[in-house]
Structures are given as C-alpha cells and as structure tokens.
Design an enzyme around this catalytic site. Structure first.
Site, PDB file in Angstrom:
ATOM      1  N   ARG A  98      47.637  41.591  38.335  1.00 17.60           N
ATOM      2  CA  ARG A  98      46.308  40.938  38.636  1.00 17.60           C
ATOM      3  C   ARG A  98      46.228  39.818  39.747  1.00 17.60           C
ATOM      4  NH1 ARG A  98      43.197  37.642  34.253  1.00 17.60           N
ATOM      5  NH2 ARG A  98      43.369  39.619  33.131  1.00 17.60           N
ATOM      6  N   ARG A 105      45.020  39.567  48.607  1.00 17.44           N
ATOM      7  CA  ARG A 105      45.401  40.588  48.129  1.00 17.44           C
ATOM      8  C   ARG A 105      46.763  41.319  48.761  1.00 17.44           C
ATOM      9  NH1 ARG A 105      39.596  40.361  48.849  1.00 17.44           N
ATOM     10  NH2 ARG A 105      38.390  40.718  47.025  1.00 17.44           N
ATOM     11  N   ASN A 137      44.234  46.232  43.791  1.00 13.55           N
ATOM     12  CA  ASN A 137      44.543  45.673  45.040  1.00 13.55           C
ATOM     13  C   ASN A 137      45.991  45.337  45.298  1.00 13.55           C
ATOM     14  OD1 ASN A 137      41.815  45.099  46.389  1.00 13.55           O
ATOM     15  ND2 ASN A 137      41.475  43.883  44.298  1.00 13.55           N
ATOM     16  N   ARG A 168      27.782  43.894  47.901  1.00 15.26           N
ATOM     17  CA  ARG A 168      27.417  42.523  47.816  1.00 15.26           C
ATOM     18  C   ARG A 168      26.817  42.036  49.086  1.00 15.26           C
ATOM     19  NH1 ARG A 168      33.869  41.368  46.419  1.00 15.26           N
ATOM     20  NH2 ARG A 168      33.602  41.035  43.992  1.00 15.26           N
ATOM     21  N   HIS A 192      39.235  46.072  52.675  1.00 16.49           N
ATOM     22  CA  HIS A 192      38.535  45.634  51.412  1.00 16.49           C
ATOM     23  C   HIS A 192      39.126  44.101  51.502  1.00 16.49           C
ATOM     24  CE1 HIS A 192      37.184  44.451  47.548  1.00 16.49           C
ATOM     25  NE2 HIS A 192      38.141  44.518  47.233  1.00 16.49           N
ATOM     26  N   THR A 247      37.397  39.222  38.339  1.00 16.88           N
ATOM     27  CA  THR A 247      36.360  39.868  38.586  1.00 16.88           C
ATOM     28  C   THR A 247      36.222  41.376  37.742  1.00 16.88           C
ATOM     29  OG1 THR A 247      37.038  41.331  40.584  1.00 16.88           O
ATOM     30  CG2 THR A 247      35.975  39.208  41.194  1.00 16.88           C
TER      31      THR A 247
END
Length: 331
Positions: A98, A105, A137, A168, A192, A247
C-alpha cells in the site's frame, strides 16, 4: 430419513454448470473490498471469487459478505489457493504494497513487481481466457508488468488508469458549474496520478466547448483559475490518504464501472491504461490511459483523441518517465 430428504424430493441429478460471468478480486485490502462490494451491489456476476495471502483477513471478509447472501444474487467464494478463481471472465488485481502517506506511486513499483511475479502466473493457470484488470499502483507500470508476465494479448490486459482521475475531474467541474458530473464531459489521459494530463480542449457541456467560451481555460493566464481543478484531482488521493489513511470507495466504484462495461458488452468508452506505443508520438512500450472501448472481448478499440501540441507533449513526457522506471525493472 433426514429433514432435508423429508422436505425435498429430487427430480433429476444436476449436471455441474460453470459460472457464466465469474469475477475474481485478488487482494482483500481496502480497495479490493470496496471493488467487491461495488461489483456485488451492481449485480454484475453470478459468482465472485476472492483470493489473498492473508488467510484470516480473507476468511473474515468472505464470511462477512456471505452473511449478507440473502440480500444478494451472487455466490461468494474465497480461498488463498488460486483454484478458487478458475474460469473467471474478469480478474481484478488490487493486491500489492500500500502507498504510504507522501509516497509517490512510482516508489511502490519494485515492491509490487515482486508480488505480481506470484499472482499473475496463478491467474493465467486457472483463467487462461480472462480479461485482466490491474488496479494496484503504480497502475500503468504494473499493467505493463502484468501484460509481460501473463503473455496475454494486449486487448485482454487493462489498467484502471485514469477512469477515476476523470471521474474526480468531472465531479469537480460539476461542483463549479452546479451540474451533475455525467453532464460535464471531460477527460484526463496519460499517467494515473501525478503527471496525468487534463484535456481542457475537450471539456464540454451539451457539446458546448468550455475552452471555446474561455480560451484561457486551464492555462496560467486564466482569471477563473480552472487549472486549480486539475491540481485538486492530483492532490485528491493524497488528501484522502492523509485524512483517512487510504482511498477505497471511489476506486471501488470505478472498478465496478469498468467491470460492468466488459461483462455487459456495453462498448462504452473509458480512459483506461493500454499499450500506447505508436500513439501521440510515444515510441516506447508503455501503458498509459487513452479513451478505449470496453466490451466482452476486453479492450476492442482506441479512440483517436485530438490533443493540442502542449497536451501531446505532456503525454510523451509521462511516457518517458514511465519508461525510465520500466527499463530498470527485473521481471
């Protein structure tokens, strides 16, 4: 005679019938579970399989969902053994290390490549014809990694890419204009995350180009500071991580949105990560988000988006950054 035998009399012996639209979620962390619940509540599959190396957490999550079976129409299974995922139509990979607060990222990358070396061959073994959707990611690099490790054709390996960034973006434009996001047509392409590219030239409401009304839109010289919206898109994830630690909900809904387009053969256009070599002046073997058509066979078509020179340059810069990282990877 047992109670069951007294209650029910058999008419015929059932032949085992495989699931027609089985979906697997790999990883039962926050993103995996948000994806799972979003897929379940949209009633997209007749079987949902979940797999993770953390056996107790997996068992607990599966039981918790199974206890809600009365309210669902989907069979839910889970195991750390990948045989549970056999014959999946779509496999969603959310597993991986994570992202920590403040961590980029790209920093995550080699940690996750090593995890993928275990996951991807197992998916291929049990679902050789599946469509592979990568969410972990850094998603663009890991989609490339999944493509290389799987040996799948490019149309069956998709990254969730900027589907969420674009959502978003549309939400924030909608807030500013007091309109529903579905009426604000806007695209974010490229990587991304931090170097994503907002296509200001394509932003429109009911076919009316906003840049046509405000030629400065998205530039430094714009008195209305629309550029700040893209900054909010980029900072949004970091802000949520800072506030709640991770998230989950929006990315989970975004994943279900993509799965729906595939399972229901909708031919909807989504900004997802695909091999962009030869597009927009990109020379290297990199995956970036561009508008793509998703259906039952996977990613069937790519839309030729008209980008301004500056936007195209940003996409190329993204590609160079990603290639710089990719060529150092040990696969």
């Amino acid at each position: 005679m047992s109670t069951k035998e007294k209650l029910i009399s058999h008419v015929m012996k059932e032949e085992p019938v495989g699931s027609r639209n089985k979906v697997t979620v790999v990883g039962v962390g926050m993103v995996g579970m948000a994806s799972a619940i979003s897929i379940l509540l949209k009633d997209l599959c007749d079987e949902l399989a979940m797999v993770d190396v953390m056996e107790d957490k997996l068992k607990g999550e599966v039981m918790d969902l199974q206890h809600g079976s009365l309210f669902l129409k989907t069979k839910i299974v889970g195991d750390k053994d990948y045989s549970v995922t056999a014959n999946s139509k779509v496999v969603v990979v959310t597993a991986g290390a994570r992202q920590q607060e403040g961590e980029s990222r790209l920093n995550l990358v080699q940690r996750n490549v090593n995890i993928f070396k275990f996951i991807i061959p197992n998916i291929v073994k049990y679902s050789p014809n599946c469509i592979l959707m990568v969410v972990s990611n850094p998603v663009d690099i890991l989609t490339y990694v999944a493509w290389k490790l799987s040996g799948f054709p490019r149309h069956r390996v998709i990254g969730s890419g900027t589907n969420l960034d674009s959502a978003r973006f549309r939400h924030l434009i909608g807030e500013k204009l007091h309109l529903h996001p579905s009426s604000c047509h806007a695209w974010i392409v490229g990587e991304h995350g931090d170097s994503s590219v907002p296509v200001w030239s394509g932003v429109n409401v009911a076919g009316v180009s906003l840049q046509g009304l405000n030629p400065q839109m998205g530039t430094e010289g714009d008195g209305e500071n629309w550029k700040a919206i893209h900054k909010e898109v980029v900072d949004g994830a970091y802000e949520v991580i800072k506030l709640k630690g991770y998230t989950s909900w929006a990315i989970g809904m975004s994943v279900a949105d993509l799965v729906e387009s595939i399972i229901k053969n909708m031919h909807k256009v989504h900004p997802v990560s695909t091999l962009v070599q030869g597009m927009h002046g990109v020379k290297d073997e990199v995956f970036l988000s561009v508008p793509c058509v998703l259906g039952n066979s996977g990613l069937t078509d790519v839309i030729h988006m008209t980008l301004k020179a500056e936007e195209e340059k940003q996409v190329q810069k993204s590609a160079e950054t990603l290639w710089g990282v990719q060529k150092e990877l040990t696969l």
